[in-house]
Design a protein around this motif. Structure first.
Motif, PDB file in Angstrom:
ATOM      1  N   LEU A 173      40.888  39.431  37.460  1.00 33.99           N
ATOM      2  CA  LEU A 173      39.376  39.854  38.383  1.00 33.99           C
ATOM      3  C   LEU A 173      38.666  39.291  37.464  1.00 33.99           C
ATOM      4  N   GLU A 174      38.502  39.801  35.562  1.00 38.69           N
ATOM      5  CA  GLU A 174      38.109  38.892  34.823  1.00 38.69           C
ATOM      6  C   GLU A 174      38.081  37.892  35.309  1.00 38.69           C
ATOM      7  N   ALA A 178      35.878  39.395  39.473  1.00 41.47           N
ATOM      8  CA  ALA A 178      35.498  40.258  38.632  1.00 41.47           C
ATOM      9  C   ALA A 178      34.895  40.922  37.221  1.00 41.47           C
ATOM     10  N   ILE A 181      34.548  43.488  34.864  1.00 43.46           N
ATOM     11  CA  ILE A 181      35.440  44.383  35.051  1.00 43.46           C
ATOM     12  C   ILE A 181      35.734  45.460  34.086  1.00 43.46           C
ATOM     13  N   PHE A 199      34.960  48.804  41.150  1.00 44.46           N
ATOM     14  CA  PHE A 199      36.035  47.899  41.636  1.00 44.46           C
ATOM     15  C   PHE A 199      35.193  46.609  43.048  1.00 44.46           C
ATOM     16  N   GLY A 203      34.123  43.691  42.399  1.00 44.62           N
ATOM     17  CA  GLY A 203      34.417  42.095  42.481  1.00 44.62           C
ATOM     18  C   GLY A 203      34.110  42.005  44.477  1.00 44.62           C
ATOM     19  N   LEU A 210      41.531  43.470  46.937  1.00 46.23           N
ATOM     20  CA  LEU A 210      41.092  42.799  46.036  1.00 46.23           C
ATOM     21  C   LEU A 210      42.675  42.809  45.393  1.00 46.23           C
ATOM     22  N   TRP A 211      44.194  43.676  45.111  1.00 47.06           N
ATOM     23  CA  TRP A 211      45.376  43.355  44.946  1.00 47.06           C
ATOM     24  C   TRP A 211      45.613  42.294  45.854  1.00 47.06           C
ATOM     25  N   TYR A 214      44.694  39.340  44.511  1.00 47.03           N
ATOM     26  CA  TYR A 214      46.090  38.517  44.010  1.00 47.03           C
ATOM     27  C   TYR A 214      47.016  38.678  43.808  1.00 47.03           C
TER      28      TYR A 214
END
Length: 224
Positions: A173-174, A178, A181, A199, A203, A210-211, A214
């Motif tokens: 995310l970073e 996002a 985050i 989130f 994001g 998002l998961w 990922y």
């Protein structure tokens, strides 16, 4: 293990090192207690020095409005065969047997030190965020682990497993959808205002989506 040079004037239970008169005092005072396991004194000193070096850096990463970091903490080594380590407020307690079995694992004190910095109030939010942030700062920031090192899970809510599972998600995310985050989540956890919609705000998609993005990214990495 990273070997840290111990200052000649090291005084246990007073300061992590004794600075010269014209040098600034350490940002954090670390009270080291190895009285139950004196054979771990050298390991304890290295851990003490590690905290002194990294505490102000992590405070900078986890700062938030009106936050005042602790300027003193305890680092106690308990003669125990149970567990690894735990932190209550500003007191870190480490299991002696874990250190004896895993002397290279000095990074565990980074994880526990982050808990001191977090200072989240009771029932401030999900425990997986608390542990995920601590492992993110340990493994991604302090140890510099690449994303491929972190475990992943096909579980549609695998992020709730916390620790390094969540830390890998935070790293993605970073560096992707996002940025910032972790600091955002930390600030809301500390203020007791956490909500899952953070989130999506950061994001652009709900947490579950998002998961899945990922996991898709991790699958692509493995197929290369």
């Amino acid at each position: 293990m990273r070997h840290l040079l111990l200052a000649a004037g090291c005084v246990l239970g007073v300061m992590a090192f004794a600075p010269a008169a014209d040098e600034p005092k350490p940002f954090i005072r670390v009270n080291l207690d190895t009285s139950e396991v004196p054979e771990l004194e050298t390991w304890g000193k290295e851990a003490q020095e590690l905290i002194v070096e990294w505490y102000p850096r992590m405070v900078n990463l986890l700062g938030s409005e009106n936050y005042q970091p602790a300027r003193e903490m305890g680092l106690k080594f308990r003669n125990s065969k149970e567990g690894v380590a735990h932190t209550i407020k500003d007191q870190i307690t480490v299991s002696s047997q874990w250190v004896k079995d895993h002397p290279e694992d000095v990074g565990l004190v980074i994880h526990e030190m982050v808990h001191v910095i977090q200072a989240y109030p009771p029932r401030s939010g999900p425990g997986w965020i608390t542990e995920g942030v601590a492992d993110y700062l340990r493994y991604a920031v302090y140890e510099g682990r690449p994303l491929s090192w972190f475990p992943s899970s096909a579980d549609p809510k695998g992020f709730t497993k916390g620790y390094n599972m969540t830390a890998g998600f935070f790293l993605w995310l970073e560096n992707g959808p996002a940025p910032g985050i972790v600091a955002k989540l930390n600030a809301h956890m500390r203020q007791g205002t956490y909500k899952e919609s953070l989130f999506e705000e950061a994001g652009g998609k709900p947490l579950l989506d998002l998961w899945q993005d990922y996991l898709s990214h991790r699958r692509q990495m493995r197929s290369r």
